[in-house]
Design an enzyme around this catalytic site. Sequence first.
Site, PDB file in Angstrom:
ATOM      1  N   PHE A   1      -5.335  14.087   4.435  1.00  0.00           N
ATOM      2  CA  PHE A   1      -5.103  12.861   5.195  1.00  0.00           C
ATOM      3  C   PHE A   1      -3.851  12.174   4.660  1.00  0.00           C
ATOM      4  CE2 PHE A   1      -9.771  13.212   5.712  1.00  0.00           C
ATOM      5  CZ  PHE A   1      -9.906  12.938   7.068  1.00  0.00           C
TER       6      PHE A   1
ATOM      7  N   ASP B   1      -9.140   2.908  -3.385  1.00  0.00           N
ATOM      8  CA  ASP B   1      -8.521   3.447  -2.166  1.00  0.00           C
ATOM      9  C   ASP B   1      -8.480   4.973  -2.113  1.00  0.00           C
ATOM     10  OD1 ASP B   1      -7.140   3.128   0.377  1.00  0.00           O
ATOM     11  OD2 ASP B   1      -5.504   4.104  -0.677  1.00  0.00           O
TER      12      ASP B   1
ATOM     13  N   ASP C   1       0.976   2.361   3.781  1.00  0.00           N
ATOM     14  CA  ASP C   1       0.086   3.451   3.347  1.00  0.00           C
ATOM     15  C   ASP C   1       0.870   4.756   3.228  1.00  0.00           C
ATOM     16  OD1 ASP C   1      -2.095   4.839   2.455  1.00  0.00           O
ATOM     17  OD2 ASP C   1      -3.211   4.785   4.334  1.00  0.00           O
TER      18      ASP C   1
ATOM     19  N   HIS D   1       1.383   5.166  -2.047  1.00  0.00           N
ATOM     20  CA  HIS D   1       0.895   6.183  -2.987  1.00  0.00           C
ATOM     21  C   HIS D   1       2.100   6.837  -3.654  1.00  0.00           C
ATOM     22  CE1 HIS D   1      -3.305   6.004  -1.539  1.00  0.00           C
ATOM     23  NE2 HIS D   1      -2.743   5.701  -0.380  1.00  0.00           N
ATOM     24  N   LEU D   2       2.301   6.535  -4.931  1.00  0.00           N
ATOM     25  CA  LEU D   2       3.466   7.086  -5.649  1.00  0.00           C
ATOM     26  C   LEU D   2       3.121   8.377  -6.393  1.00  0.00           C
ATOM     27  CD1 LEU D   2       5.205   3.841  -7.005  1.00  0.00           C
ATOM     28  CD2 LEU D   2       5.800   5.204  -4.992  1.00  0.00           C
ATOM     29  N   ARG D   3       1.824   8.696  -6.466  1.00  0.00           N
ATOM     30  CA  ARG D   3       1.346  10.014  -6.943  1.00  0.00           C
ATOM     31  C   ARG D   3       1.549  10.309  -8.416  1.00  0.00           C
ATOM     32  NH1 ARG D   3      -1.868  10.188  -2.687  1.00  0.00           N
ATOM     33  NH2 ARG D   3      -0.941  11.035  -0.793  1.00  0.00           N
TER      34      ARG D   3
ATOM     35  N   HIS E   1      -5.300  -1.110   5.333  1.00  0.00           N
ATOM     36  CA  HIS E   1      -5.067  -0.370   6.590  1.00  0.00           C
ATOM     37  C   HIS E   1      -6.143  -0.569   7.655  1.00  0.00           C
ATOM     38  CE1 HIS E   1      -7.597   2.296   4.254  1.00  0.00           C
ATOM     39  NE2 HIS E   1      -6.611   2.782   3.556  1.00  0.00           N
TER      40      HIS E   1
ATOM     41  N   HIS F   1       0.827  -1.217   0.000  1.00  0.00           N
ATOM     42  CA  HIS F   1       0.000   0.000   0.000  1.00  0.00           C
ATOM     43  C   HIS F   1       0.860   1.266   0.000  1.00  0.00           C
ATOM     44  CE1 HIS F   1      -4.192   1.531   1.256  1.00  0.00           C
ATOM     45  NE2 HIS F   1      -3.497   2.561   0.828  1.00  0.00           N
TER      46      HIS F   1
ATOM     47  N   ASN G   1      -5.208   6.104  -6.884  1.00  0.00           N
ATOM     48  CA  ASN G   1      -5.860   7.420  -6.726  1.00  0.00           C
ATOM     49  C   ASN G   1      -4.938   8.550  -7.172  1.00  0.00           C
ATOM     50  OD1 ASN G   1      -4.174   7.130  -4.476  1.00  0.00           O
ATOM     51  ND2 ASN G   1      -5.519   8.292  -3.118  1.00  0.00           N
TER      52      ASN G   1
HETATM   53  O1  DOR Z   1      -4.454   8.913   4.846  1.00  0.00           O
HETATM   54  C1  DOR Z   1      -4.743   8.576   3.719  1.00  0.00           C
HETATM   55  N1  DOR Z   1      -4.120   9.096   2.638  1.00  0.00           N
HETATM   56  N2  DOR Z   1      -5.723   7.685   3.542  1.00  0.00           N
HETATM   57  C2  DOR Z   1      -6.191   7.387   2.338  1.00  0.00           C
HETATM   58  O2  DOR Z   1      -7.067   6.575   2.265  1.00  0.00           O
HETATM   59  C3  DOR Z   1      -5.669   8.063   1.130  1.00  0.00           C
HETATM   60  C4  DOR Z   1      -4.313   8.551   1.340  1.00  0.00           C
HETATM   61  C5  DOR Z   1      -3.864   9.523   0.284  1.00  0.00           C
HETATM   62  O3  DOR Z   1      -4.021   9.240  -0.903  1.00  0.00           O
HETATM   63  O4  DOR Z   1      -3.268  10.546   0.639  1.00  0.00           O
HETATM   64 ZN    ZN Z   2      -7.028   4.012   2.037  1.00  0.00          ZN
END
Ligand code: DOR
Ligand code: ZN
Length: 435
Positions: A332, A160, A314, A71-73, A241, A69, A103
């Site tokens: 978040f 997600d 995450d 996030h490489l953006r 998570h 999990h 996402n």
């Molecule tokens: O804290 C989080 N950040 N929870 C998520 O579900 C998405 C993630 C994000 O993409 O920043």
């Molecule tokens: Zn999530």
Amino acid sequence: MKQSSQSHSLLIRNGHLIDPVARVDALMDILLRDGQVSEIAPPNKIRSGADEKFDAKGLIVAPGFIDLHVHLREPGQNYKETIASGTAAAAAGGFTSVCCMPNTMPVLDSPEWVTWVRQPQRGAVVNVFPVGSATQASKGAVLTDFRALQRAGAVAVTDDGKPILNETTMRDALRSSAEINFPIVQHAEDTRLTQNCSMHEGPTSLRLGLRGMTDAAEAAIVDRDVQLAQQFSGARLHVAHLSTAEALTAVRRGKRNRARVTCEVTPHHFALTDSDVRDYDTNFKMNPPLRSASDREALLAALGDGTVDAIATDHAPHAPHEKVVEFERAAFGVTGLETALGLAITVLHGRQKMPLARIVELLTAGPARVVDLRGRGTLLRGSHADVTIFDPKKRWTFDAAKSRSKSHNTPFDGWQMTGKVVATIVAGRIVYRSS
Ligand code: DOR
Ligand code: ZN
């Protein structure tokens, strides 16, 4: 990942090998050749020569860590992170493979974008396994073409950042999951119950005057999904998570009933609680939020007893303008790739007395099974030559300013930890070495 076609061999000597799949927990030498594990033998028994040697005396040698999990953006938000910077942070954290979340902007909801993420031009230094979007634009309404995403190299699907909230949509997703043997990763949050919430509901949210998310908002979705998964033999549900005791109860029920239900827990959820959200510090704001002390206790027990399948970070990088704002307005998410091992050893091994072999399993074989990464998560002969070498006793202090990630939104800046990555090896080549 760029792959060099030239022949290459690396001998790792004198290390203590921990490979839960092979049931090895002993001093062993390992020879890596041309991207594969070629030989494993007790110290000084390997006779073949090697182009390169690594002395791992006093160190643990483990299968390369896998993060389910991250996030490489990219595409679209390279001001927060890029595939190059995110995978550099992964390598520094001992991760040789990461599963990246869809996402992005645009969302990874087509085979073309999944292919794009995997192209060598992205500059990844570790293996990247994209997770496709479960619904078009992750809007939760129309399912994507799972088979096409799978063929393009996606290892699972998810919305997600948001849940697949609609029950019919989730049922259809799980039906397809069973048909093509493809995991559905659920961000378990009943968003009808969490509107405008920015932390966990409890005494701290009350004191700070912040609207809080209840445990029930997570457990309700996990409960429903476990029941749905049981309706389709072979359907695969993975809970991302997971953060509450109540949701663990639902996962345990599913596992008892032989449903293919798996779950992951993040280092921040096993290391911190909602009472750590002091002074509205937005580096402690993530979704799901830090939970109560009793939720954390339940997570620690479940990490130990086998209910939890994987530790996943995450890793959610954000830029200063998204975090240095009022708590309720802040994005978040926290970064996590470079602190995962240190937190696992400090909290789970140091304080909870969890054996190192179980920690290694949660970072290797466990996640490999969740998304079927064949030939990874173990160093059995013939496996991919992905290896993580770490010093379980090394004390160090995390300095967020020195992070390889583009973003520094971590609650662990300045934390003293025990357990540090010494070298990360991908396809037989050293991609990170501690200085
Ligand atoms: O804290 C989080 N950040 N929870 C998520 O579900 C998405 C993630 C994000 O993409 O920043
Ligand atoms: Zn999530």
